[in-house]
Design an enzyme around this catalytic site. Structure first.
Site, mmCIF file in Angstrom:
data_model
loop_
_atom_site.group_PDB
_atom_site.id
_atom_site.type_symbol
_atom_site.label_atom_id
_atom_site.label_comp_id
_atom_site.label_asym_id
_atom_site.label_seq_id
_atom_site.Cartn_x
_atom_site.Cartn_y
_atom_site.Cartn_z
ATOM 1 N N SER A 61 43.713 43.364 38.959
ATOM 2 C CA SER A 61 43.343 42.023 39.431
ATOM 3 C C SER A 61 42.075 41.449 38.800
ATOM 4 C CB SER A 61 43.181 42.031 40.946
ATOM 5 O OG SER A 61 44.441 42.072 41.547
ATOM 6 N N LYS A 64 42.543 38.446 36.763
ATOM 7 C CA LYS A 64 42.690 37.104 37.354
ATOM 8 C C LYS A 64 41.517 36.202 36.971
ATOM 9 C CE LYS A 64 45.328 38.947 41.282
ATOM 10 N NZ LYS A 64 45.267 39.480 42.649
ATOM 11 N N TYR A 189 51.844 37.693 34.241
ATOM 12 C CA TYR A 189 51.034 38.268 35.323
ATOM 13 C C TYR A 189 51.085 39.805 35.306
ATOM 14 C CZ TYR A 189 49.362 39.654 39.884
ATOM 15 O OH TYR A 189 48.673 40.299 40.880
ATOM 16 N N TYR A 240 38.917 39.906 48.193
ATOM 17 C CA TYR A 240 39.957 39.544 49.173
ATOM 18 C C TYR A 240 39.380 39.395 50.580
ATOM 19 C CZ TYR A 240 42.390 41.121 45.112
ATOM 20 O OH TYR A 240 42.776 41.281 43.821
ATOM 21 N N VAL A 258 43.145 47.102 41.680
ATOM 22 C CA VAL A 258 43.681 48.336 42.277
ATOM 23 C C VAL A 258 43.702 49.513 41.295
ATOM 24 C CG1 VAL A 258 45.065 47.372 44.168
ATOM 25 C CG2 VAL A 258 46.078 47.607 41.908
HETATM 26 O O1 DON Z 1 49.905 42.327 41.914
HETATM 27 C C1 DON Z 1 49.696 43.522 41.979
HETATM 28 O O2 DON Z 1 50.188 44.179 42.827
HETATM 29 C C2 DON Z 1 48.783 44.244 41.000
HETATM 30 N N1 DON Z 1 49.333 44.327 39.757
HETATM 31 C C3 DON Z 1 47.385 43.723 40.974
HETATM 32 C C4 DON Z 1 46.778 43.773 42.318
HETATM 33 C C5 DON Z 1 45.339 44.114 42.395
HETATM 34 O O3 DON Z 1 44.702 44.653 41.521
HETATM 35 C C6 DON Z 1 44.794 43.856 43.729
HETATM 36 N N2 DON Z 1 43.429 44.234 43.772
HETATM 37 N N3 DON Z 1 42.723 44.890 44.350
#
Ligand code: DON
Length: 304
Positions: A61, A64, A189, A240, A258
């Site tokens: 993320s 982003k 994405y 978040y 993540v």
């Molecule tokens: O959209 C997702 O599930 C992941 N590829 C990215 C999410 C993410 O890193 C959320 N962050 N903490």
């Protein structure tokens, strides 16, 4: 500084045991949950690093932030924020319940998945491959790191398991918030999340934002205004539904992923990159946050 970082890594490594590595994307489960690393770059050219600063992980993320800057460069601020808001949602990163229930009819912000998928859909290019390549080249430019590349295994794993993101993409398309091909938006994405980085790459991104969009040679790649918008959204939405508590504890514009990364920005001074794949219940790096909290307290570098 170097001794401080070594001591903090040693002390906070214990905290990794209180979290878990992400398992909802099978490839991410392979990370070593006790890893903890930090890289700090300052404006005088000093570099400090400790722990597992050299381990590769996917940016997830944190991408982003990069995609948002490119989407604004491509489309202008007004268009981008006509499709995505600037307010915290108070919901987990992958929630989309407010998309249908809120009267605003657009994702709350570009940091939650729904908003990020809309942002990815706005990156210009002939097809998904071209759009992603533009994003990768932009990421390389602003981090001055030409070695960045896609991790194909993580990308496949993301794409195979990303049903909720896919559902969100199709919902956003049905509502007219995404124009253009929704599969292309999802491919961009998933791919942007699957770019391999190290804590140093992330620190470079932090330093670029700290310097208001300028590279080390002084070239202005992104305007001061756009970097201010991005840093503000990092403060209010970057962690978040834990962004408020994080702002109190750490007090720096930051964005987590993540994969275990956190980018933090000390305005006009430093970029900090963290690698800490053991996550708390909100999907944020558990030991990375406690380490940053103590570091900011020692350096007195909070913005608040
Ligand atoms: O959209 C997702 O599930 C992941 N590829 C990215 C999410 C993410 O890193 C959320 N962050 N903490």
């Amino acid at each position: 500084m170097q001794k401080l970082l070594n001591d903090l890594i040693e002390k906070h490594r214990e905290i990794t045991k209180q979290g878990k590595v992400a398992s909802y994307i099978p490839e991410l489960e392979k990370a070593n949950s006790e890893d903890l690393g930090i890289y700090v770059l300052d404006n005088d050219g000093n570099e400090y690093f400790a722990g597992d600063y050299n381990v590769k992980f996917t940016v997830q993320s944190i991408s982003k932030v990069v995609a948002l800057m490119l989407a604004i460069l491509d489309n202008g601020e007004e268009y981008v924020f006509s499709k995505v808001g600037m307010d915290p949602s108070g919901d987990p990163f992958n929630s989309f319940r407010k998309l249908e229930t809120s009267s605003r009819r657009k994702p709350y912000n570009p940091m939650i998945n729904a908003g990020a998928i809309v942002v990815s859909s706005m990156i210009k290019g002939e097809d998904a491959k071209h759009k992603f390549n533009r994003l990768l080249e932009f990421f390389k430019k602003i981090t001055e790191d030409t070695s960045l590349e896609l991790n194909p295994k993580v990308y496949l794993s993301e794409s195979e398991t990303g049903n909720k993101n896919r559902a969100m993409g199709y919902y956003l398309k049905a509502e007219g918030i995404i124009s253009g091909n929704v599969e292309d938006a999802l491919e961009v994405y998933f791919k942007q999340c699957s770019i391999d980085v190290t804590a140093k790459t992330i620190a470079k991104l932090g330093l670029f934002l700290a310097n208001e969009g300028r590279l080390s040679n002084g070239e202005q790649v992104v305007s001061e205004r756009v970097t201010r918008i991005v840093k503000t959204l990092m403060v209010t939405c970057g962690m978040y539904d834990n962004s408020g508590e994080f702002a109190v504890r750490v007090g720096l514009p930051s964005k987590s992923g993540v994969g275990g990364g956190i980018v933090s920005v000390v305005p006009h001074k430093m970029g900090i990159g963290i690698y800490s794949p053991s996550l708390d219940q909100k999907g944020n790096p558990i030991a990375g946050i406690s380490l940053l909290e103590e570091l900011c307290s020692e350096l007195k570098c909070r913005i608040f």
